[in-house]
Structure formats: C-alpha cells, structure tokens
Enzyme design. Sequence first.
Site, PDB file in Angstrom:
ATOM      1  CB  THR A  32      -0.911   0.057   1.250  1.00 36.77           C
ATOM      2  OG1 THR A  32      -0.067   0.007   2.412  1.00 36.77           O
ATOM      3  CG2 THR A  32      -1.892  -1.090   1.280  1.00 36.77           C
ATOM      4  CB  CYS A  36       1.229   1.562  10.604  1.00 30.71           C
ATOM      5  SG  CYS A  36      -0.013   1.598   9.329  1.00 30.71           S
ATOM      6  CB  CYS A  40      -1.692   0.642  12.862  1.00 30.26           C
ATOM      7  SG  CYS A  40      -2.920   1.191  11.646  1.00 30.26           S
ATOM      8  NE  ARG A  65       0.907   7.310  -0.454  1.00 30.08           N
ATOM      9  CZ  ARG A  65      -0.206   6.607  -0.316  1.00 30.08           C
ATOM     10  NH1 ARG A  65      -1.232   7.111   0.323  1.00 30.08           N
ATOM     11  NH2 ARG A  65      -0.311   5.384  -0.801  1.00 30.08           N
ATOM     12  CB  CYS A  67      -1.239   4.851   8.620  1.00 32.40           C
ATOM     13  SG  CYS A  67      -2.818   4.163   9.070  1.00 32.40           S
ATOM     14  CB  CYS A  70      -1.860   4.367  13.563  1.00 33.97           C
ATOM     15  SG  CYS A  70      -0.698   4.095  12.212  1.00 33.97           S
TER      16      CYS A  70
HETATM   17 ZN   LIG Z   1      -1.768   2.742  10.585  1.00 29.47          ZN
END
Ligand SMILES: [Zn+2]
Length: 356
Positions: A32, A36, A40, A65, A67, A70
């Site tokens: 993805t 995190c 998370c 990037r 999240c 979280c």
């Molecule tokens: Zn997360």
Amino acid sequence: MNSMIPTTEMEQAYLERDGSYDGLFFLGVRTTGIFCRPTCPARKPLPKHVEYFPTARAALVAGYRPCKRCRPLEVDDQPPWAADLLTEVERDPLSRITDGDLRARGIDPGTVRRHFLRRYGMTFQAFTRARRLSGALNQIREGGALDTAVFESGYDSHSGFRDAFARTFGTPPGRYRKGECVAVSWLRSPLGPLVAGATAEGICLLEFTDRRMLGAEFAAVRKLFDAPVVPGSNTHLESLEVELASYFARSLRAFSVPLVYPGTAFQRRVWEQLLAIPYGETRSYEQIACAIGEPRAVRAVGRANGLNRLAILIPCHRVLTKDGKLGGYGGGLRRKQYLLDLERSGGPVVPKASNP
Ligand SMILES: [Zn+2]
C-alpha cells in the site's frame, strides 16, 4: 547508542499492538506504500509485505506515506474525533454530549467508551462529569454555598448533584471540605502518552498510560491522598510538561518540580537513593540495598522500585541487575532501554531497528 530491536520482537509487538513499543519503531506496508505505528488498528498485512523502520523519518525517506488511522507523524496518538471532543469539553465544561449526539456525528459511542477507558481510565461520560463537577469542588473548597455549586455545575436538584459528585469523586459533597484534590493530566512523550497527577504540594503520579488499569490506579491515588481525582491541571503539572519536553529533547538533566511520594519508611529510603543516582549513571539493586544499610534486602529494594509512582522523575530506570541486565520496568523494558540510551549518549536519540 540505542540497542537494536530484533525483527522477531517487532513482529510480535506489531501482532499484539503492544503500546509499550509506540515510538520505538514504525512499519511500512509494501503493497500500500503506507507506514504505521506498532499499535495501528488497521487490518494486518502479510508479514512478507512488512518493512520495519527505527523512526518515522526513515519510513518517509523510504517513500512511505503516513497512515491516516494511526497517524505515525504525530507525537500523540489521539484520533481526530477524540481531540475534537476534548476541545469541546474544555471550551464548555457544562455541555453534555450524549450517545445520541455522538451517533449523529457519525462517531460510534462504543469506540468512544473504549478509547476513554484505555486512555483516561474512565468513560467519556465520567470524564465530562468530572470536568463539569470540578468547578463545584473549588466552590465547596472555598466555603461557597452548596446551592450555587449545584446550579453552576448544571444540575437541577441537590440529590442529582450529590449522587453525581459521590460517584465521580468517591466522597459526598458534604464531607468534602478538606480542600485537597489530585489534578490529573495526560502528557505527550516520544514513548507514548503519560498520565500525571499533582496535589497542591507537587507531582504525585507519572506513569505510562498502558502500564496498568488506570481506573484502579486512580482509585488507589484517591485512597492514598484521601482526595478526589479530577481531570485538569495545576501549576506543577504545567511545569512538569515543560520539563519533560526538555528532558526528552535532552536539554534537561535534573527536574525541579516538587515531588510528593508517600510510602513506608523503607520505600522512601529506597526512592531517595534512586533520586541520588546521577543522570546518565546506573546502580544495581545490590548497591541500592547497601546504600540504605540493608544489604540483604535486595528483593525488597526491587519491590519498592516497582512501586514507584513517579516514572522518570524518581529514576527507577537507572537500576540494573548486578550483571548489568535491564531487570524489570513497569513501563516495559524497551522504554527503560530508551531512557538509559537517551541519558547516556551525546547525540540525538535514534532507536535502531533492524530491517529485514
Ligand atoms: Zn496505521
């Protein structure tokens, strides 16, 4: 420098969403492109798709990037809806936000309940009730009329007020004249949120919030000080917040906030020895036992160490086993290691994590 956390340990902590690792490592999900915190709540990817990082910056540099759930770039792990609710309660402590109001805003009351219980040791309703009633506490303390206190805390009847007061503070309003209360605040740290408490004399509580059940902790504090526990702040807590931030930024080596630590004569002797361990140094449990003139009481020293209510301030993290091992720590051993590394090293603290 900081010791390396083995990958298997990070995998385990991520699997269990172990809050004591918050801030100590981050993880990126290759499929993805999102990174995190270990805690998370999002669904777990396959382990082979996970990459571990020692810092949020390292994950960013690797192209991940943050999240949205979280929020790994924020020191505090408060979800946006909780921050909004708290702002609202602070702006108008008399406002009442019902489960229906929460639902109307698209917030699940069950989620709110679980978040507040875990983070604040009380439900959202109990939290707002305590904020609402804290004004009444001040008025009663200053000898004000009960009628005024009842009216100004938004209650229509004396009995409703008395019930809410007793339920919130553990003392009926008529018996509360002593004038003492323990204010509790939640402070940010790179190692996760800390709960801090203070009486008018000084700081009496500082712990990582995942350390134990906060509700039970507050009940113990209330009993120990024979005073209600009220979410809020005072001058000692304000000073502590500034000093803690400097401590974590490494610009402060000795705290100057006054400390309050009632205990048995033995416990107080142990805690005073801990206070005497200089920043950046460590002692063994045996050395502490000898220093208080009880060389055979090593286990009792360990127990007193564990009962310290003032994490970081009374530096129980500076006590190691005889052979230099970490021993125990209420806040989790990784946090103990982090604090020791922070105090020992000259450069900025960057906890290393091994990448697969
Ligand atoms: Zn997360």
